[in-house]
Design a protein around this motif. Structure first.
Motif, PDB file in Angstrom:
ATOM      1  N   GLN A 475      46.256  41.887   1.469  1.00  0.00           N
ATOM      2  CA  GLN A 475      45.195  42.779   0.968  1.00  0.00           C
ATOM      3  C   GLN A 475      45.773  44.034   0.313  1.00  0.00           C
ATOM      4  O   GLN A 475      45.102  44.691  -0.473  1.00  0.00           O
ATOM      5  CB  GLN A 475      44.249  43.178   2.111  1.00  0.00           C
ATOM      6  CG  GLN A 475      42.973  43.865   1.603  1.00  0.00           C
ATOM      7  CD  GLN A 475      41.979  44.096   2.706  1.00  0.00           C
ATOM      8  OE1 GLN A 475      42.235  43.809   3.867  1.00  0.00           O
ATOM      9  NE2 GLN A 475      40.813  44.618   2.351  1.00  0.00           N
ATOM     10  N   ASN A 476      47.020  44.364   0.635  1.00  0.00           N
ATOM     11  CA  ASN A 476      47.666  45.520   0.017  1.00  0.00           C
ATOM     12  C   ASN A 476      48.292  45.190  -1.330  1.00  0.00           C
ATOM     13  O   ASN A 476      48.786  46.079  -2.017  1.00  0.00           O
ATOM     14  CB  ASN A 476      48.749  46.081   0.953  1.00  0.00           C
ATOM     15  CG  ASN A 476      48.148  46.713   2.192  1.00  0.00           C
ATOM     16  OD1 ASN A 476      47.151  47.410   2.103  1.00  0.00           O
ATOM     17  ND2 ASN A 476      48.754  46.461   3.348  1.00  0.00           N
ATOM     18  N   TYR A 477      48.292  43.910  -1.684  1.00  0.00           N
ATOM     19  CA  TYR A 477      48.872  43.501  -2.960  1.00  0.00           C
ATOM     20  C   TYR A 477      47.871  43.814  -4.074  1.00  0.00           C
ATOM     21  O   TYR A 477      46.719  43.359  -4.037  1.00  0.00           O
ATOM     22  CB  TYR A 477      49.177  42.008  -2.928  1.00  0.00           C
ATOM     23  CG  TYR A 477      49.925  41.502  -4.127  1.00  0.00           C
ATOM     24  CD1 TYR A 477      51.266  41.824  -4.305  1.00  0.00           C
ATOM     25  CD2 TYR A 477      49.296  40.709  -5.085  1.00  0.00           C
ATOM     26  CE1 TYR A 477      51.966  41.369  -5.405  1.00  0.00           C
ATOM     27  CE2 TYR A 477      49.979  40.254  -6.181  1.00  0.00           C
ATOM     28  CZ  TYR A 477      51.319  40.591  -6.348  1.00  0.00           C
ATOM     29  OH  TYR A 477      52.007  40.136  -7.445  1.00  0.00           O
ATOM     30  N   PRO A 478      48.243  44.637  -5.097  1.00  0.00           N
ATOM     31  CA  PRO A 478      47.272  45.134  -6.085  1.00  0.00           C
ATOM     32  C   PRO A 478      46.432  44.063  -6.755  1.00  0.00           C
ATOM     33  O   PRO A 478      45.215  44.215  -6.868  1.00  0.00           O
ATOM     34  CB  PRO A 478      48.172  45.865  -7.102  1.00  0.00           C
ATOM     35  CG  PRO A 478      49.361  46.300  -6.309  1.00  0.00           C
ATOM     36  CD  PRO A 478      49.596  45.208  -5.311  1.00  0.00           C
ATOM     37  N   LEU A 479      47.037  42.968  -7.219  1.00  0.00           N
ATOM     38  CA  LEU A 479      46.280  41.938  -7.915  1.00  0.00           C
ATOM     39  C   LEU A 479      45.222  41.326  -7.012  1.00  0.00           C
ATOM     40  O   LEU A 479      44.073  41.106  -7.427  1.00  0.00           O
ATOM     41  CB  LEU A 479      47.229  40.854  -8.436  1.00  0.00           C
ATOM     42  CG  LEU A 479      46.559  39.661  -9.143  1.00  0.00           C
ATOM     43  CD1 LEU A 479      45.814  40.125 -10.379  1.00  0.00           C
ATOM     44  CD2 LEU A 479      47.602  38.604  -9.504  1.00  0.00           C
TER      45      LEU A 479
END
Length: 501
Positions: A475-479
């Motif tokens: 969930q912290n991954y921008p995409l």
């Protein structure tokens, strides 16, 4: 014996009264626009303790007009005649606290900037009075001919005169209407001007209009105007610094710094309204208030440069009317100069503060290149030059590369390198400077998101991340974060499939 005197010296006193027509026409060119002229008239209403101010604009008749009516304390006939006198009050006279006037010119000069006929009606203690400046009459007679009415029940605007208060009527709107044209064209021009003026009034008097118990109600053709706070002080995401005070001999200067929220934390409507027609790049900087009335909106006054990274910065400065001469407040109350002591202190405040706004933007950029999150793009700095290039080690790229025959791998990596070399730096810079918030990523197809989920999940699991932590990590991954509603479902489904392998 006084050797400097000369018995042949003589002095004569000659009447050099200025020509009425020339001088009064000169008062039309103090640089007022419609919005600053209206604000000056409203200043008088607020100083008269009015709590209801009505603007009534007729832009559709053959004789368009503007009326500003208030329920302030009103004037006697003697007070009205004095108010109609040019230069009725010296700027050196001490003002009462919270009084917004300055030169005793605003009513006349502001009005003359827009019209050739200024009528003022007022009522106090049950007695009404009315006077008019007609510039055509002054030009014809070349004298200070002020018309005073004993009976004026049939005058335009009389029906807006309350038990106490004042009504200002502009007619012969030569400056506002412009060259003679069709009624439709005049209406279009006036409506466009009043649209700009409305925003200016909401901004200039926002402190008088806001809160649960506003000091004034301001309406335009029966529509109530709402406050427009340039610092977004009530928004939960606005960052506020503690107030700083400069104590001077003739009053206190109060300074408070605000960093307005990033546009992704506001609705598009609120963001656009806050930036105004010129955008947020032009609206950053100092906001100077004189007795809670905004006089400077969005300028660094030479203390800093307007940049994309500082466009969230706003510094509110409050000064009392006792400092008018030191700040060189002009007739229109729309410009000022920083006194030396204040400028020196503000320079330190600005240097420290603008970094907060820069960090708000940079922190978002830094998250995109966080090494632990397998970025798609890497930021590389070599000899002071910054480059962005696709991360060839990204799990999606690596997974695809492993599936390729050996003879295709070099071609695949060449394509990645060409994408990096072809990054349109100049075009991106131009868009970011002028219209950053309109730049958005392309919508990602669900099949592409699914592949990212699969490849990243495999890498996380291989590096010891437990199944329970996979979803929180992704969930912290921008995409995936920007498409989380779809991505969460894909992650859940893939983890379920892994259970049954």
């Amino acid at each position: 014996m006084d050797m400097t005197s000369n018995k042949y010296d003589s002095v004569r006193h000659v009447d050099a009264t200025p020509y009425a027509s020339s001088l009064i026409e000169g008062h039309r060119d103090f640089g007022y626009s419609l919005k600053t002229a209206l604000a000056d008239i409203i200043d008088n209403s607020i100083s008269a303790d009015a709590n209801c101010i009505r603007l009534v604009v007729d832009s559709v008749s053959n004789n368009p007009s503007v009326i500003i009516a208030d329920n302030g304390h009103g004037m006697t006939e003697g007070e009205l005649l004095e108010a109609m006198r040019l230069g009725s009050k010296s700027p050196t006279i001490e003002r009462k606290p919270f009084e917004l006037g300055r030169f005793g010119l605003g009513l006349k000069s502001a009005s003359f900037s827009q019209c050739r006929s200024l009528t003022v009606m007022s009522k106090r203690d049950g007695i009404s009075s009315c006077a008019r400046w007609d510039l055509d009459l002054v030009a014809k007679t070349n004298s200070w001919t002020l018309e005073v009415f004993d009976h004026f029940e049939n005058q335009l605007g009389y029906d807006l005169l309350e038990d106490k208060g004042t009504v200002v009527v502009w007619q012969k709107l030569d400056r506002l209407v412009g060259e003679v044209g069709s009624v439709a064209k005049i209406t279009e021009n006036m409506n466009a001007e009043f649209s700009l003026a409305e925003r200016h009034l909401r901004l200039t008097f926002h402190r008088f209009l806001e809160s649960n118990k506003p000091q004034i109600q301001l309406s335009l053709n029966a529509r109530q105007l709402t406050p427009l706070d340039p610092t977004a002080s009530s928004h939960p995401a606005t960052q506020k610094d503690p107030e700083d005070t400069i104590h001077l001999s003739n009053g206190d200067v109060r300074i408070r710094s605000y960093t307005i929220p990033h546009y992704k934390k506001m609705s598009q409507t609120d963001w656009d309204e806050l930036g105004g027609p010129e955008g947020h790049l032009k609206s950053q900087g100092l906001y100077i208030y004189r007795e809670n009335r905004l006089i400077i909106a969005g300028s660094w006054l030479g203390l800093a440069k307007q940049t994309e990274l500082t466009k969230l910065s706003r510094i509110a400065i409050d000064i009392p009317n006792t400092m008018d001469s030191q700040w060189k407040i002009d007739v229109k109350k729309s410009s000022a100069q920083l006194p030396p002591l204040v400028r020196e202190r503000l320079m330190r405040v600005v240097e420290r503060f603008v970094g907060t706004s820069k960090r708000t933007y940079r922190s978002r950029g830094q998250r995109l290149v966080e090494s632990t999150m397998h970025p798609i793009w890497n930021r590389v700095q070599v000899e002071g030059k910054i480059h962005f290039k696709p991360n060839i080690d990204h799990p999606v790229f690596q997974a695809y590369s492993k599936c390729l025959p050996i003879e295709f791998k070099e071609g695949f990596e060449r394509c990645i390198r060409l994408i990096a070399a072809g990054l349109p730096i100049d075009a991106l810079h131009a868009e970011l400077v002028g219209n950053a918030e309109s730049i958005v990523a392309l919508q990602t197809a669900e099949s592409d998101l699914n592949q990212v989920v699969i490849d990243l999940t495999e890498v996380l699991l291989a590096n010891g991340i437990t199944r329970e932590r996979v979803k929180d990590t992704l969930q912290n991954y921008p995409l995936l974060q920007s498409n989380w509603e779809v991505a969460e479902r894909l992650v859940t489904n893939y983890l379920k499939e892994k259970v049954y392998e």
